[in-house]
Design an enzyme around this catalytic site. Sequence first.
Site, PDB file in Angstrom:
ATOM      1  N   GLN A  67       2.503  -5.809   5.707  1.00 51.64           N
ATOM      2  CA  GLN A  67       2.673  -5.554   4.286  1.00 51.64           C
ATOM      3  C   GLN A  67       4.089  -5.925   3.872  1.00 51.64           C
ATOM      4  O   GLN A  67       4.880  -6.343   4.709  1.00 51.64           O
ATOM      5  CB  GLN A  67       2.364  -4.098   3.967  1.00 51.64           C
TER       6      GLN A  67
ATOM      7  N   ASN B  43     -12.399  -1.291  -0.994  1.00 50.45           N
ATOM      8  CA  ASN B  43     -11.667  -1.843   0.151  1.00 50.45           C
ATOM      9  C   ASN B  43     -12.311  -1.343   1.440  1.00 50.45           C
ATOM     10  O   ASN B  43     -12.597  -0.156   1.579  1.00 50.45           O
ATOM     11  CB  ASN B  43     -10.203  -1.392   0.115  1.00 50.45           C
ATOM     12  N   GLU B  44     -12.554  -2.247   2.355  1.00 52.80           N
ATOM     13  CA  GLU B  44     -13.128  -1.893   3.654  1.00 52.80           C
ATOM     14  C   GLU B  44     -14.269  -0.894   3.491  1.00 52.80           C
ATOM     15  O   GLU B  44     -14.286   0.182   4.098  1.00 52.80           O
ATOM     16  CB  GLU B  44     -12.047  -1.365   4.599  1.00 52.80           C
TER      17      GLU B  44
ATOM     18  N   GLU C 278       0.845  -1.199   0.000  1.00 46.01           N
ATOM     19  CA  GLU C 278       0.000   0.000   0.000  1.00 46.01           C
ATOM     20  C   GLU C 278       0.880   1.249   0.000  1.00 46.01           C
ATOM     21  O   GLU C 278       2.013   1.232   0.507  1.00 46.01           O
ATOM     22  CB  GLU C 278      -0.906   0.009   1.236  1.00 46.01           C
TER      23      GLU C 278
ATOM     24  N   GLU D 231      -5.985  -9.043   4.022  1.00 41.65           N
ATOM     25  CA  GLU D 231      -5.192  -8.265   4.974  1.00 41.65           C
ATOM     26  C   GLU D 231      -5.116  -9.056   6.276  1.00 41.65           C
ATOM     27  O   GLU D 231      -6.132  -9.356   6.897  1.00 41.65           O
ATOM     28  CB  GLU D 231      -5.781  -6.877   5.229  1.00 41.65           C
TER      29      GLU D 231
ATOM     30  N   TYR E  57      -6.513  -8.477  11.780  1.00 42.86           N
ATOM     31  CA  TYR E  57      -5.158  -8.201  12.246  1.00 42.86           C
ATOM     32  C   TYR E  57      -4.969  -8.738  13.660  1.00 42.86           C
ATOM     33  O   TYR E  57      -5.911  -8.796  14.453  1.00 42.86           O
ATOM     34  CB  TYR E  57      -4.885  -6.695  12.243  1.00 42.86           C
TER      35      TYR E  57
END
Length: 515
Positions: free
Chosen positions: A366, A193-194, A46, A317, A262
Site C-alpha cells: 500500500q 472487496n474480496e 486502506e 491489490e 500477493y
Amino acid sequence: MKKLTVFSLLFSLLVAWNSSAQTKIELTHQENAPIISKHIYGHFAEHLGKCIYEGFYVGENSTIPNSAGVRKDIIEALKELQIPNLRWPGGCFADTYHWMDGIGDLDKRPTIVNTWWGGTTEDNSFGTHNFLNLCKELGAEPYLSGNVGSGGVQELADWVQYTNFKGKSPMSDLRRENGREEPWGVKYWGIGNEAWGCGGNMRAEYYVDIYRKYATFMSNADVDGGLYKIASGANDDDYNWTEVLMKNIPKSMLQGVALHHYTVIDWADKGPDIDFNEETYFKSMKQSWLMEELITKHTAIMDKYDAEKEVDLIVDEWGGWYDVDKEKSRGVLYQQNTMRDAMIAGMNLNIFNNHADRVKMANLAQTVNVLQAVILTDDEKMILTPTYHVMNMYKVHQDATLLPLKFNSPKYSYGGESLPALTVSASQNSENLTHISFTNIDAKSNHEITIDLNELDIKTISGSILTSTSLQDYNSFNNPSKITPKNFEDYTLKRGILTVSLPPFSVVVLKALQD
C-alpha cells in the site's frame, strides 16, 4: 596442483561465458498495439496500521507541515510519482466502513473499531471530504470501495449521490451543508472487496446477484461516460470465480473485474522483511512470477465471454507481504522495503505493461507504512523506498503505446529450480520517445541483452539504474538515500543494435531518442 589450476581456469571461463551469453530481444512497432493505461500505476490506501492515521493524515494541528491535515511531504512525493488513482478506504476495512460516520462536525462523528486490523479505535476524522480533496490536490482519480459486506444498497447509492450529483437532492444538499458546493465526480467504484473472504465469505453465484442488485441502484448521472463499476474479483487462481462473474453479469453493468495476488511464500510463514536468505528470495520471486500465469489464464476466461475486451482486468491489490517483526513494528503490517521489493515492483509492472490489452488498472498495496509501501514515516521523518524509485522510473510508460517484444529469457536457478531472470517492457509515447524497462531478478549473474532498434531509427540512448550491493539493503531513517537511481551507462549502440549489460538484482530504464 597444475591440473587443478587448469580445471579451475576452464571452469571460470565457462561460468563467465554463460553469464555473458547474449539474449536477443525482438522489438516491433504494431499499428494496433494497446495503450499502457496510466491507471496501471495506481496505489492503495486502506485504514490499516499507520497508513492513514500517522501516515497520510496527521491532523491540521500537527507540527508536521500539512495541507488540511495531510502531510505536505507525502503530497509532494506522490505528485512527483504522478499517481493516476488512489483506492480507499479498503480492503477488508471497506466492508465495515459506513461513509456517513466520516462527514460533518468532527466532534459529532462516532468512533469505529477496526476489527480487521489490530482492533484499534478510530475517530473517523479522516473521511470522504478529506480523501476526495486529497485526490484533487494530487491530480489522481479516486477509486472508492463500497461497503457491500455490512452496508445496504441505499447506503452505497447515497454515497454515489453525495459525491456526484450536481442538482438538488437529500445527499447533495447534505454535501453542501458540509462545505462542498460542487460534486467531485467520482468515476471508479468497487462493489465490495474480496467477497469470497473478508467481504462476506460469499459463493461466486451469490455475489453475482448481490453485485447486480447494488450496481442497479448506483446512478450514472453527472459523470462523463457513467460510473466505472468494478466487481470483487478472484483470489489468485480461483478461475471459477472469474468464470461465474463473466458469464452472469451483463457487460452493460460491468466495466472491470478485480484480481488479487500477493507475493507471499507461505501464508503460515511469510518470512522476514529484511533478514532473508537467497532461498527465501527465490521463493518470493517464484510467487511474484505467478502473476504472469494468473493474468494469462484469467484473461483467457474473460476472452470467452468478452472477445471485444470491453471489460477490464483490475489488479487492485498486489505486492510483497512478509511477517512483521513485532519488536521493530511501527504499526500493523509495517515492513521494510529492500531490493527484493524493487524486483517485485519492476517484474510486476513489466507484466502489467505487456498485458495492457486487458489490464487497465492496478493498485500497489500500500502507499504509506503498510506492506510494500512507497513511503515510510516515523513522526516528522519520511523516506522513499526502493519501490517508490521503481515506480518513479517506470512512470514514463503511463499512457504510452506498448511496443510488443519477444525473447527467451536466460534462467535464474537456485536449489534445482529455475525462473526467467528477466522481464522487459517497452513503449513509445506521443512525443515519439521510446522507453525500455528491464528487471533482472538473478541474485548472482549479469545478463547481456541485444535489441535491434533500426526499425525505430534510434540515435541516442540514456538510462538510469536502481541496484545496491546486497539484496537485503534498504533505505532507513538514518540513511534514507542508500538506494536511489543512478545514471546507467553500461550499454552500446552500434549500427542500430543496442547491447545492454544488466547487473544482478537490478532495474534499468532506458530512454531512446530518434535524433
